[in-house]
Design an enzyme around this catalytic site. Structure first.
Site, PDB file in Angstrom:
ATOM      1  N   ASP A  91      45.663  59.192  43.751  1.00  0.00           N
ATOM      2  CA  ASP A  91      46.631  60.131  43.154  1.00  0.00           C
ATOM      3  C   ASP A  91      45.702  60.634  44.163  1.00  0.00           C
ATOM      4  O   ASP A  91      45.840  60.777  45.317  1.00  0.00           O
ATOM      5  CB  ASP A  91      45.963  60.047  41.830  1.00  0.00           C
ATOM      6  CG  ASP A  91      45.562  58.611  41.573  1.00  0.00           C
ATOM      7  OD1 ASP A  91      47.124  57.872  41.102  1.00  0.00           O
ATOM      8  OD2 ASP A  91      45.220  58.648  40.315  1.00  0.00           O
ATOM      9  N   ARG A  92      47.383  62.470  44.318  1.00  0.00           N
ATOM     10  CA  ARG A  92      47.527  63.014  44.426  1.00  0.00           C
ATOM     11  C   ARG A  92      46.276  63.830  44.731  1.00  0.00           C
ATOM     12  O   ARG A  92      45.295  64.514  45.725  1.00  0.00           O
ATOM     13  CB  ARG A  92      48.642  63.808  43.817  1.00  0.00           C
ATOM     14  CG  ARG A  92      48.601  65.277  44.604  1.00  0.00           C
ATOM     15  CD  ARG A  92      49.427  66.401  44.138  1.00  0.00           C
ATOM     16  NE  ARG A  92      49.608  67.406  44.305  1.00  0.00           N
ATOM     17  CZ  ARG A  92      49.920  68.707  43.734  1.00  0.00           C
ATOM     18  NH1 ARG A  92      51.018  68.421  43.217  1.00  0.00           N
ATOM     19  NH2 ARG A  92      50.559  70.351  44.676  1.00  0.00           N
TER      20      ARG A  92
END
Length: 323
Positions: free
Chosen positions: A150-151
């Site tokens: 995930d970012r």
């Protein structure tokens, strides 16, 4: 019929042929077409394959056909939407990624992914780690993500430098054999007991806004996560987490479901807990891909890589009250 390279025109009114090169061998036909026919809906790509308009070596082929080196792929006349030129990563971002390399050989690259940078462009992101790497290494013949983070998640991220390596690592991830990935996560509350394995199916959905959401549901795909306490604090616990599968938001959803949401998780977390930690300096999700072990696809030798916690996360832990 003309025979042209992959850098084909955006619009053409006659069929053309692409000869499969060494780094494209083994790729599925549908994935090959999707990657090269930017702007053409997937549904249309599958339709022209089913109707036989796409040919491999002058014959029909199914979408899951594995391309071989030297194959000739016929692409029918199509109008491909112009793709806007994406924004290039800035010098500061490029330097962060250049300095993040933890391990590299001729087949594999492992980065300590910085938090706040997506692994690839799309969904409102002009670029990601993979696009930045291609800017940094314009002569590299092949660079592809092996998996995703995930970012807001930091830590070990694998990049394949050969298609054969990518296929081998994907097989390992699919079977759960040959790769071990471990995370560090700060969760709400004091953990009771020792290791706990959570096996709950997860179902993914996409909201109208485009945001991805995941929930525990018997209709979802099976997922397994092992939680092991590392350090206990008065109101929080630092956990070692091992993935037994690789579902979207798996750690975050499993942790929240058992009453221990992750610190800084603004999607599945606890608002009051997050607010208290923000006062101590936490500005993002506390989830870090701490280490991974993988058997090298070429020689089978075990590769072990670890990524230290970033200074901001380490500083937060120092400010928490231990038991």
């Amino acid at each position: 019929m003309p025979k042209i390279s992959e850098s084909c025109k955006k619009a053409h009114n006659q069929p053309y042929f692409i000869e499969i090169q060494s780094e494209q061998g083994g790729q599925r036909l549908d994935n090959f077409l999707v990657a090269r026919l930017k702007g053409v809906p997937k549904s249309h790509i599958y339709r022209i394959v089913r109707k036989g308009e796409v040919r491999v070596n002058k014959g029909r082929a199914k979408p899951d056909y594995r391309l071989q080196v030297g194959d000739s792929v016929r692409v029918p006349p199509l109008r491909v939407a112009e793709t806007p030129v994406p924004a290039a990563p800035g010098a500061q971002v490029l330097e962060r990624i250049r300095a993040a390399v933890l391990y590299e050989d001729k087949n594999l690259l492992v980065l300590n992914k910085p938090a706040g940078i997506a692994v690839h462009g799309g969904s409102g992101q002009s670029y990601g780690i993979i696009e930045a790497l291609r800017v940094l290494r314009p002569d590299a013949p092949f660079l592809e993500l092996v998996h995703r983070l995930d970012r807001d998640t930091s830590g070990c991220l694998m990049i394949a430098k050969k298609r054969s390596t990518l296929r081998s690592l994907h097989d390992m991830l699919r079977t759960g054999q040959g790769i071990d990935k471990h995370y560090l996560a700060l969760v709400k509350g004091r953990w009771r007991g020792g290791a706990r394995t959570v096996r709950l199916a997860l179902q993914k959905s996409v909201l109208q806004s485009g945001e991805r959401m995941v929930k525990v549901s018997e209709e979802g795909k099976q997922a397994g996560t092992v939680f092991l306490p590392h350090t206990l604090y008065r109101d929080a616990s630092l956990m070692n987490v091992k993935l037994l599968s690789g579902r979207t938001h798996q750690i975050r959803v499993h942790a929240a479901h058992i009453g221990h949401p992750l610190a800084g998780d603004d999607k599945y977390g606890d608002r009051e807990f997050n607010r208290a930690l923000r006062k101590l300096g936490l500005k993002r999700l506390f989830l870090h891909a701490h280490s991974l072990s993988v058997h090298g696809p070429e020689n089978g030798h075990k590769i072990t890589v670890s990524a230290p916690l970033s200074a901001d996360l380490q500083h937060l832990l120092e400010r928490l009250q231990p038991l």
